[in-house]
Design a protein around this motif. Structure first.
Motif, PDB file in Angstrom:
ATOM      1  N   GLU A  32       0.881  -1.166   0.000  1.00 29.81           N
ATOM      2  CA  GLU A  32       0.000   0.000   0.000  1.00 29.81           C
ATOM      3  C   GLU A  32       0.920   1.217   0.000  1.00 29.81           C
ATOM      4  N   VAL A  33       0.567   2.253  -0.747  1.00 28.85           N
ATOM      5  CA  VAL A  33       1.466   3.388  -0.938  1.00 28.85           C
ATOM      6  C   VAL A  33       0.700   4.707  -0.937  1.00 28.85           C
ATOM      7  N   THR A  34       1.303   5.729  -0.315  1.00 31.84           N
ATOM      8  CA  THR A  34       0.850   7.103  -0.540  1.00 31.84           C
ATOM      9  C   THR A  34       2.064   7.917  -0.964  1.00 31.84           C
ATOM     10  N   TRP A  35       1.825   8.912  -1.805  1.00 36.22           N
ATOM     11  CA  TRP A  35       2.856   9.831  -2.283  1.00 36.22           C
ATOM     12  C   TRP A  35       2.224  11.203  -2.263  1.00 36.22           C
ATOM     13  N   MET A  36       2.738  12.089  -1.399  1.00 33.12           N
ATOM     14  CA  MET A  36       2.132  13.402  -1.279  1.00 33.12           C
ATOM     15  C   MET A  36       3.203  14.491  -1.392  1.00 33.12           C
ATOM     16  N   PRO A  37       3.309  15.101  -2.583  1.00 31.06           N
ATOM     17  CA  PRO A  37       4.317  16.152  -2.785  1.00 31.06           C
ATOM     18  C   PRO A  37       3.861  17.498  -2.241  1.00 31.06           C
ATOM     19  N   SER A  38       4.839  18.339  -1.917  1.00 31.59           N
ATOM     20  CA  SER A  38       4.565  19.698  -1.482  1.00 31.59           C
ATOM     21  C   SER A  38       5.706  20.578  -1.956  1.00 31.59           C
ATOM     22  N   TYR A  39       5.382  21.611  -2.713  1.00 32.67           N
ATOM     23  CA  TYR A  39       6.427  22.503  -3.203  1.00 32.67           C
ATOM     24  C   TYR A  39       5.836  23.883  -3.426  1.00 32.67           C
ATOM     25  N   GLY A  40       6.720  24.878  -3.305  1.00 32.93           N
ATOM     26  CA  GLY A  40       6.294  26.258  -3.500  1.00 32.93           C
ATOM     27  C   GLY A  40       6.210  26.598  -4.970  1.00 32.93           C
ATOM     28  N   PRO A  41       5.712  27.784  -5.288  1.00 34.08           N
ATOM     29  CA  PRO A  41       5.563  28.188  -6.681  1.00 34.08           C
ATOM     30  C   PRO A  41       6.911  28.393  -7.380  1.00 34.08           C
ATOM     31  N   GLU A  42       7.985  28.501  -6.595  1.00 35.09           N
ATOM     32  CA  GLU A  42       9.293  28.746  -7.185  1.00 35.09           C
ATOM     33  C   GLU A  42       9.817  27.528  -7.950  1.00 35.09           C
ATOM     34  N   GLN A  43       9.434  26.326  -7.539  1.00 35.96           N
ATOM     35  CA  GLN A  43       9.959  25.049  -8.028  1.00 35.96           C
ATOM     36  C   GLN A  43      11.476  25.044  -7.961  1.00 35.96           C
ATOM     37  N   ARG A  44      12.192  25.269  -9.036  1.00 33.71           N
ATOM     38  CA  ARG A  44      13.659  25.228  -8.968  1.00 33.71           C
ATOM     39  C   ARG A  44      14.156  26.302  -8.018  1.00 33.71           C
ATOM     40  N   GLY A  45      14.856  25.881  -6.983  1.00 32.94           N
ATOM     41  CA  GLY A  45      15.409  26.820  -6.020  1.00 32.94           C
ATOM     42  C   GLY A  45      14.529  27.030  -4.806  1.00 32.94           C
ATOM     43  N   GLY A  46      13.226  26.798  -4.930  1.00 34.16           N
ATOM     44  CA  GLY A  46      12.337  26.880  -3.777  1.00 34.16           C
ATOM     45  C   GLY A  46      12.413  25.584  -2.997  1.00 34.16           C
ATOM     46  N   THR A  47      11.771  25.537  -1.848  1.00 35.56           N
ATOM     47  CA  THR A  47      11.806  24.301  -1.067  1.00 35.56           C
ATOM     48  C   THR A  47      10.743  23.335  -1.579  1.00 35.56           C
ATOM     49  N   ALA A  48      11.049  22.073  -1.449  1.00 37.65           N
ATOM     50  CA  ALA A  48      10.130  21.014  -1.862  1.00 37.65           C
ATOM     51  C   ALA A  48      10.262  19.868  -0.876  1.00 37.65           C
ATOM     52  N   ASN A  49       9.170  19.162  -0.646  1.00 39.68           N
ATOM     53  CA  ASN A  49       9.249  17.924   0.131  1.00 39.68           C
ATOM     54  C   ASN A  49       8.170  16.978  -0.353  1.00 39.68           C
ATOM     55  N   VAL A  50       8.376  15.730  -0.040  1.00 43.35           N
ATOM     56  CA  VAL A  50       7.410  14.709  -0.421  1.00 43.35           C
ATOM     57  C   VAL A  50       7.321  13.688   0.709  1.00 43.35           C
ATOM     58  N   THR A  51       6.099  13.348   1.045  1.00 36.14           N
ATOM     59  CA  THR A  51       5.853  12.318   2.050  1.00 36.14           C
ATOM     60  C   THR A  51       5.468  11.034   1.323  1.00 36.14           C
ATOM     61  N   VAL A  52       6.135   9.952   1.704  1.00 37.76           N
ATOM     62  CA  VAL A  52       5.843   8.634   1.141  1.00 37.76           C
ATOM     63  C   VAL A  52       5.574   7.682   2.295  1.00 37.76           C
ATOM     64  N   ILE A  53       4.517   6.925   2.177  1.00 31.72           N
ATOM     65  CA  ILE A  53       4.239   5.872   3.152  1.00 31.72           C
ATOM     66  C   ILE A  53       4.175   4.565   2.384  1.00 31.72           C
ATOM     67  N   LEU A  54       4.922   3.577   2.855  1.00 32.24           N
ATOM     68  CA  LEU A  54       4.905   2.225   2.309  1.00 32.24           C
ATOM     69  C   LEU A  54       4.426   1.309   3.426  1.00 32.24           C
ATOM     70  N   SER A  55       3.447   0.458   3.141  1.00 33.85           N
ATOM     71  CA  SER A  55       2.894  -0.386   4.194  1.00 33.85           C
ATOM     72  C   SER A  55       2.380  -1.708   3.645  1.00 33.85           C
ATOM     73  N   ASP A  56       2.399  -2.705   4.493  1.00 37.84           N
ATOM     74  CA  ASP A  56       1.808  -3.997   4.148  1.00 37.84           C
ATOM     75  C   ASP A  56       0.296  -3.986   4.372  1.00 37.84           C
ATOM     76  N   GLN A  57      -0.174  -2.978   5.114  1.00 37.51           N
ATOM     77  CA  GLN A  57      -1.600  -2.869   5.418  1.00 37.51           C
ATOM     78  C   GLN A  57      -2.140  -1.539   4.902  1.00 37.51           C
ATOM     79  N   ARG A  58      -3.457  -1.395   4.921  1.00 38.05           N
ATOM     80  CA  ARG A  58      -4.079  -0.158   4.449  1.00 38.05           C
ATOM     81  C   ARG A  58      -3.533   1.038   5.222  1.00 38.05           C
ATOM     82  N   ILE A  59      -3.420   2.156   4.535  1.00 30.10           N
ATOM     83  CA  ILE A  59      -2.920   3.396   5.130  1.00 30.10           C
ATOM     84  C   ILE A  59      -4.123   4.278   5.432  1.00 30.10           C
TER      85      ILE A  59
END
Length: 179
Positions: A32-59
């Motif tokens: 089971e997987v979630t992928w949740m990106p977060s980034y500012g309008p700047e893209q290149r040079g701005g901050t970015a992060n992504v949350t990923v959850i990997l699981s054998d069970q439902r998230i």
């Protein structure tokens, strides 16, 4: 098994790609997987992060306040997310541009000289795969074979010729970490 990960850095460092490749790799393994990106309008040079959850069970929710693993690629991200690592968790950081290293003693901290290694490989675009390789050495949540399948899934077909270089970068990252 459940692994809650955040990857953070400047836009253009391959943060979102690293998360997407991890997510596809988890799917290849039937997780089971979630992928949740977060980034500012700047893209290149701005901050970015992504949350990923990997699981054998439902998230139940992709929203997290703390993480099993935090991968940071710049000082700003280290300052923001070091406190979010669960006690006993893992913090991996690229040493380039880090002026104040992590201070916590209740987590495992791994410094990876990925920027330097990408220069040695003569390919700056290998940076994020070097970091991903270091993470997978510390926390083998997916296999390299499935990372390569995930890479193939996320890259346009015209870039599939880069997969061997990416495999080399993953292995380089693994060699940079002592567990």
């Amino acid at each position: 098994m459940k692994e809650e990960i955040i990857i953070a850095g400047f836009g253009g460092q391959g943060v979102l790609s690293m998360g997407k490749i991890l997510a596809y790799s988890g799917l290849m393994e039937g997780k089971e997987v979630t992928w949740m990106p977060s980034y500012g309008p700047e893209q290149r040079g701005g901050t970015a992060n992504v949350t990923v959850i990997l699981s054998d069970q439902r998230i139940s929710s992709p929203i997290l306040n703390s993480y099993d693993a935090v991968i940071v690629l710049n000082q700003q991200s280290l300052d923001r997310f070091e406190s979010k690592v669960k006690p006993g968790g893992v913090l991996i950081y690229d040493s380039y541009g880090i002026h104040t290293p992590p201070k916590r003693t209740d987590i495992k901290v791994y410094k990876v000289d990925a920027t330097e290694a990408s220069f040695e490989m003569k390919n700056a675009k290998s940076f994020n795969m070097i970091v991903l390789g270091a993470y997978l050495k510390v926390r083998p949540v997916v296999t390299i074979e499935n990372v390569l399948k995930g890479l193939k899934k996320s890259l346009p077909e015209r870039h599939w010729g880069l997969i061997p270089m990416n495999e080399e970068a993953l292995k380089k990252g693994m060699s940079l970490v002592t567990t």
